[in-house]
Design a protein around this motif. Structure first.
Motif, PDB file in Angstrom:
ATOM      1  N   GLN A  60     145.759  38.696  93.279  1.00 32.77           N
ATOM      2  CA  GLN A  60     144.422  38.322  93.125  1.00 32.77           C
ATOM      3  C   GLN A  60     144.101  38.645  91.926  1.00 32.77           C
ATOM      4  OE1 GLN A  60     145.482  35.070  92.080  1.00 32.77           O
ATOM      5  NE2 GLN A  60     143.505  35.497  91.630  1.00 32.77           N
ATOM      6  N   TYR A  61     143.362  40.281  92.946  1.00 32.15           N
ATOM      7  CA  TYR A  61     142.971  41.710  92.780  1.00 32.15           C
ATOM      8  C   TYR A  61     143.515  42.133  91.859  1.00 32.15           C
ATOM      9  CZ  TYR A  61     140.042  45.693  92.273  1.00 32.15           C
ATOM     10  OH  TYR A  61     139.388  46.863  92.275  1.00 32.15           O
ATOM     11  N   TYR A  65     143.227  38.559  85.834  1.00 29.99           N
ATOM     12  CA  TYR A  65     143.154  39.072  86.056  1.00 29.99           C
ATOM     13  C   TYR A  65     141.225  37.712  85.025  1.00 29.99           C
ATOM     14  CZ  TYR A  65     139.262  39.966  82.116  1.00 29.99           C
ATOM     15  OH  TYR A  65     137.674  40.491  81.646  1.00 29.99           O
ATOM     16  N   ASN A  68     138.822  38.648  90.909  1.00 29.55           N
ATOM     17  CA  ASN A  68     138.290  39.196  91.581  1.00 29.55           C
ATOM     18  C   ASN A  68     137.820  37.923  92.856  1.00 29.55           C
ATOM     19  OD1 ASN A  68     139.088  41.622  90.624  1.00 29.55           O
ATOM     20  ND2 ASN A  68     137.444  41.649  89.599  1.00 29.55           N
ATOM     21  N   GLU A  69     136.324  36.855  92.305  1.00 29.86           N
ATOM     22  CA  GLU A  69     136.048  36.192  93.400  1.00 29.86           C
ATOM     23  C   GLU A  69     136.877  35.775  94.904  1.00 29.86           C
ATOM     24  OE1 GLU A  69     133.015  34.972  93.639  1.00 29.86           O
ATOM     25  OE2 GLU A  69     131.792  36.417  91.328  1.00 29.86           O
ATOM     26  N   ALA A  71     140.418  36.995  95.623  1.00 33.56           N
ATOM     27  CA  ALA A  71     140.594  37.544  96.273  1.00 33.56           C
ATOM     28  C   ALA A  71     139.865  38.006  96.779  1.00 33.56           C
ATOM     29  CB  ALA A  71     140.862  38.968  94.877  1.00 33.56           C
ATOM     30  N   LEU A  72     138.826  37.844  96.651  1.00 36.46           N
ATOM     31  CA  LEU A  72     137.562  38.143  97.938  1.00 36.46           C
ATOM     32  C   LEU A  72     137.397  37.221  99.408  1.00 36.46           C
ATOM     33  CD1 LEU A  72     135.504  40.116  99.131  1.00 36.46           C
ATOM     34  CD2 LEU A  72     134.294  39.293  97.198  1.00 36.46           C
ATOM     35  N   VAL A  95     137.385  45.327  97.316  1.00 37.53           N
ATOM     36  CA  VAL A  95     136.908  43.398  96.204  1.00 37.53           C
ATOM     37  C   VAL A  95     135.179  43.570  96.016  1.00 37.53           C
ATOM     38  CG1 VAL A  95     138.011  41.637  95.280  1.00 37.53           C
ATOM     39  CG2 VAL A  95     139.153  43.521  96.212  1.00 37.53           C
ATOM     40  N   GLN A  96     134.697  43.638  97.075  1.00 39.29           N
ATOM     41  CA  GLN A  96     133.113  43.072  97.118  1.00 39.29           C
ATOM     42  C   GLN A  96     132.401  44.172  95.953  1.00 39.29           C
ATOM     43  OE1 GLN A  96     131.858  40.749  99.296  1.00 39.29           O
ATOM     44  NE2 GLN A  96     130.555  41.010  97.717  1.00 39.29           N
ATOM     45  N   SER A  98     133.376  45.526  93.598  1.00 35.87           N
ATOM     46  CA  SER A  98     133.911  45.546  92.322  1.00 35.87           C
ATOM     47  C   SER A  98     133.706  43.630  91.934  1.00 35.87           C
ATOM     48  CB  SER A  98     135.685  45.648  91.908  1.00 35.87           C
ATOM     49  OG  SER A  98     135.578  44.536  90.765  1.00 35.87           O
ATOM     50  N   VAL A  99     132.923  43.119  92.520  1.00 37.71           N
ATOM     51  CA  VAL A  99     132.788  41.468  92.748  1.00 37.71           C
ATOM     52  C   VAL A  99     130.971  41.688  92.426  1.00 37.71           C
ATOM     53  CG1 VAL A  99     131.925  39.360  93.899  1.00 37.71           C
ATOM     54  CG2 VAL A  99     134.316  40.110  93.640  1.00 37.71           C
ATOM     55  N   GLU A 102     130.720  43.264  88.597  1.00 41.79           N
ATOM     56  CA  GLU A 102     130.945  42.094  88.044  1.00 41.79           C
ATOM     57  C   GLU A 102     129.464  41.267  88.125  1.00 41.79           C
ATOM     58  OE1 GLU A 102     134.474  40.109  87.948  1.00 41.79           O
ATOM     59  OE2 GLU A 102     135.335  41.790  88.542  1.00 41.79           O
TER      60      GLU A 102
END
Length: 121
Positions: A60-61, A65, A68-69, A71-72, A95-96, A98-99, A102
């Motif tokens: 997912q990550y 596109y 990310n949510e 994926a987390l 990933v956290q 990145s989220v 965002e």
């Protein structure tokens, strides 16, 4: 049967790692699609498989596109199921961040578009 799932997940992980490391933007969608099918099937059979959750989060990550949510969530499940796995924790933390970035951007500037962060009128 679970041994077979672990073997298939191992193969899917190797393919995902190879595709992710390719510098060419022409990653094979057929292989990505097949890896996602394998991971999804494994998670339907055993939703508490830490490797399956990890691979779904990575997929997912890295390849979806705006994923990310989601994926987390998968990466958090992987860490919960295998808390001693350093790779799972490190990737979850990445990933956290990145989220979080965002979310901060959306609060300050509004929603992201599907055009890789370019605001649409």
């Amino acid at each position: 049967m679970l041994g077979n799932i672990d073997n298939w997940l191992g193969c899917a992980e190797e393919v995902l790692r190879c595709l992710y490391s390719m510098e060419s933007p022409q990653r094979s969608h057929r292989y990505l699609w097949r890896c996602e099918q394998i991971v999804d099937s494994a998670l339907r059979i055993n939703p508490d498989n830490p490797q399956g959750n990890y691979l779904k989060g990575v997929y997912q990550y890295a390849f979806q596109y705006g994923g990310n949510e989601e994926a987390l969530q998968y990466l958090e499940n992987a860490v919960r199921l295998d808390p001693h796995n350093v790779e799972y924790r490190e990737d979850r933390d990445l990933v956290q961040r990145s989220v979080d970035a965002e979310r901060e951007y959306r609060q300050a500037h509004g929603p992201l578009s599907a055009l890789h962060g370019i605001r649409v009128f």
